[in-house]
Design a protein around this motif. Structure first.
Motif, PDB file in Angstrom:
ATOM      1  N   PHE A   5       0.815  -1.212   0.000  1.00 38.37           N
ATOM      2  CA  PHE A   5       0.000   0.000   0.000  1.00 38.37           C
ATOM      3  C   PHE A   5       0.849   1.264   0.000  1.00 38.37           C
ATOM      4  O   PHE A   5       0.395   2.321  -0.451  1.00 38.37           O
ATOM      5  N   ALA A   6       2.067   1.179   0.487  1.00 37.03           N
ATOM      6  CA  ALA A   6       2.934   2.355   0.509  1.00 37.03           C
ATOM      7  C   ALA A   6       3.428   2.740  -0.877  1.00 37.03           C
ATOM      8  O   ALA A   6       3.912   3.860  -1.077  1.00 37.03           O
ATOM      9  N   SER A   7       3.291   1.850  -1.847  1.00 35.65           N
ATOM     10  CA  SER A   7       3.816   2.101  -3.193  1.00 35.65           C
ATOM     11  C   SER A   7       2.961   3.062  -4.004  1.00 35.65           C
ATOM     12  O   SER A   7       3.420   3.619  -5.004  1.00 35.65           O
ATOM     13  N   TRP A   8       1.720   3.239  -3.598  1.00 40.48           N
ATOM     14  CA  TRP A   8       0.790   4.111  -4.351  1.00 40.48           C
ATOM     15  C   TRP A   8      -0.269   4.584  -3.369  1.00 40.48           C
ATOM     16  O   TRP A   8      -1.135   3.824  -2.957  1.00 40.48           O
ATOM     17  N   LYS A   9      -0.183   5.851  -2.971  1.00 36.87           N
ATOM     18  CA  LYS A   9      -1.053   6.367  -1.918  1.00 36.87           C
ATOM     19  C   LYS A   9      -2.153   7.233  -2.526  1.00 36.87           C
ATOM     20  O   LYS A   9      -1.881   8.350  -2.986  1.00 36.87           O
ATOM     21  N   PRO A  10      -3.380   6.739  -2.534  1.00 38.44           N
ATOM     22  CA  PRO A  10      -4.460   7.501  -3.156  1.00 38.44           C
ATOM     23  C   PRO A  10      -4.865   8.716  -2.325  1.00 38.44           C
ATOM     24  O   PRO A  10      -4.899   8.660  -1.090  1.00 38.44           O
ATOM     25  N   ASP A  11      -5.165   9.809  -3.019  1.00 35.43           N
ATOM     26  CA  ASP A  11      -5.721  10.973  -2.346  1.00 35.43           C
ATOM     27  C   ASP A  11      -7.162  10.715  -1.935  1.00 35.43           C
ATOM     28  O   ASP A  11      -7.633  11.245  -0.929  1.00 35.43           O
ATOM     29  N   ALA A  12      -7.852   9.913  -2.735  1.00 31.92           N
ATOM     30  CA  ALA A  12      -9.245   9.572  -2.424  1.00 31.92           C
ATOM     31  C   ALA A  12      -9.511   8.124  -2.789  1.00 31.92           C
ATOM     32  O   ALA A  12      -8.925   7.587  -3.741  1.00 31.92           O
ATOM     33  N   ILE A  13     -10.400   7.493  -2.019  1.00 38.11           N
ATOM     34  CA  ILE A  13     -10.868   6.137  -2.296  1.00 38.11           C
ATOM     35  C   ILE A  13     -12.378   6.203  -2.448  1.00 38.11           C
ATOM     36  O   ILE A  13     -13.078   6.712  -1.567  1.00 38.11           O
ATOM     37  N   VAL A  14     -12.870   5.715  -3.582  1.00 36.80           N
ATOM     38  CA  VAL A  14     -14.306   5.706  -3.858  1.00 36.80           C
ATOM     39  C   VAL A  14     -14.794   4.265  -3.800  1.00 36.80           C
ATOM     40  O   VAL A  14     -14.364   3.423  -4.590  1.00 36.80           O
ATOM     41  N   VAL A  15     -15.683   3.975  -2.851  1.00 36.83           N
ATOM     42  CA  VAL A  15     -16.240   2.631  -2.692  1.00 36.83           C
ATOM     43  C   VAL A  15     -17.673   2.635  -3.223  1.00 36.83           C
ATOM     44  O   VAL A  15     -18.502   3.411  -2.752  1.00 36.83           O
TER      45      VAL A  15
END
Length: 375
Positions: free
Chosen positions: A232-242
């Protein structure tokens, strides 16, 4: 008669200095596995001609791919099994930079262990230049809606086939493009946050979220890293849409499901008056609550927005209840619930799923919301 371009050079991925990868994958592999819909690779080249080298296989569900040239949709096609090359463009002006994006349309296929698309490299007569950087990163998590099922095909088309699924016509990619965001899609048709549409409790997205591609089964997919723990540290999203809950709602109206291997039977129930049975309502709300905790554990800085409503509002209140309880228990108010426009007879697509107009309406609401959050 086509003439052979003698200046074409073959490049493995390791030999290419610049490219951008879309989607979760294992970048340590010699070839690039495209596991999820929307996963792909983008290059910026000066050549007059560009080919991509692929390894493809499937047992039943043929993968579909699409291409964009300089940001404009260019092509869409089915891939047949084999190792071969596809021409992405030719006879263009040499020396002028061209951005070519090649991406997977089809969701990860949990029902076809052989289904895969691997990118081995490119053939080109020019140079590879740096690719653009994005302003944001957004992760989208969902079911058949996020898999773009129904965005291609006629309204009368009801076959469950891979050609009707897409990431090219999809609320998620519409949103990402409008916001100048890199994006990743994690979706599976028929799956929910607690159970699938048919009460199969094995078919829940949280159970596969922590792997690179928990839905990529079989020896070939596992050999290229599908079942590895995701970094998860390789790509940190600014937003997560579920966008989950549509199939959980369907389960309340379906017959009980028995797991063949264990004989266990599961069923989400309604009371005679149409309300949800308390224990089954709690199971769903707890699944939402626990998934929010999982998302926050792995994505401490991301804004999490749970969206729902493109195929009905049955579970609006239950999702909101779970979100409110999570916020009160954890103090995490970097989360929200957002209702999306329902699909109508004017916006329906193939296979009784949201069509392009429905995805556009949903994207408009989501874009307006995320603009206020991300800015």
């Amino acid at each position: 008669m086509m003439t052979k371009n003698e200046k074409l050079k073959t490049y493995s991925l390791k030999e290419i200095p610049y490219y951008h990868i879309y989607g979760r994958t294992d970048e340590t592999q010699d070839s690039l596995p495209l596991f999820w819909n929307g996963s792909g690779i983008e290059v910026n080249v000066t050549g007059s001609e560009l080919w991509i080298d692929l390894d493809v296989d499937c047992s039943f569900h043929e993968p579909w791919i699409a291409t964009e040239l300089n940001g404009a949709f260019m092509s869409r096609q089915m891939l047949l099994p084999g190792s071969y090359s596809i021409c992405l463009f030719r006879n263009m002006t040499f020396g002028v930079p061209k951005t070519m994006k090649f991406f997977r349309e089809l969701q990860a296929m949990s029902e076809d262990d052989d289904c895969h698309v691997f990118v081995r490299g490119f053939r080109c007569d020019g140079e590879f230049l740096p690719v653009k950087e994005f302003k944001y990163k957004i992760e989208f998590i969902g079911d058949s809606i996020t898999s773009g099922e129904g965005t291609y095909g006629a309204i009368s088309d009801t076959d469950w086939l891979t050609m009707y699924m897409s990431s090219s016509e999809n609320y998620a990619t519409y949103t990402a493009k409008a916001l100048d965001a890199d994006y990743r899609l994690i979706s599976q048709g028929g799956w929910g946050v607690y159970c699938g549409w048919d009460n199969d409790v094995r078919h829940n997205i949280p159970s596969c979220y922590e792997k690179i591609c928990g839905l990529g089964l079989g020896k070939v997919n596992e050999a290229v890293g599908a079942q590895k723990n995701y970094n998860f540290a390789s790509w940190k999203p600014d937003a997560i849409v579920v966008n989950l809950g549509t199939n959980d709602a369907s389960a309340f109206n379906q017959s009980p499901f028995t797991i063949p291997e264990t004989g266990e039977t599961f069923k989400q129930h309604k009371n005679p008056d149409g309300s949800f049975m308390e224990k089954d309502r709690e199971r769903f709300e707890n699944a939402v609550y626990n998934f929010l905790k999982m998302l926050r554990k792995h994505n401490p800085g991301s804004h999490i927005v749970w969206v729902y409503g493109m195929l009905g509002y049955d579970l609006n209140l239950l999702i909101a209840n779970a979100m409110n309880r999570y916020q009160k228990d954890t103090g995490d108010y970097n989360t929200a619930f957002l209702s999306l426009p329902n699909t109508t007879t004017e916006t329906i697509g193939a296979h009784m799923h949201p069509g392009i107009k429905s995805h556009e309406r949903a994207a408009k609401v989501l874009i307006e919301y995320l603009e206020t959050i991300l800015d």
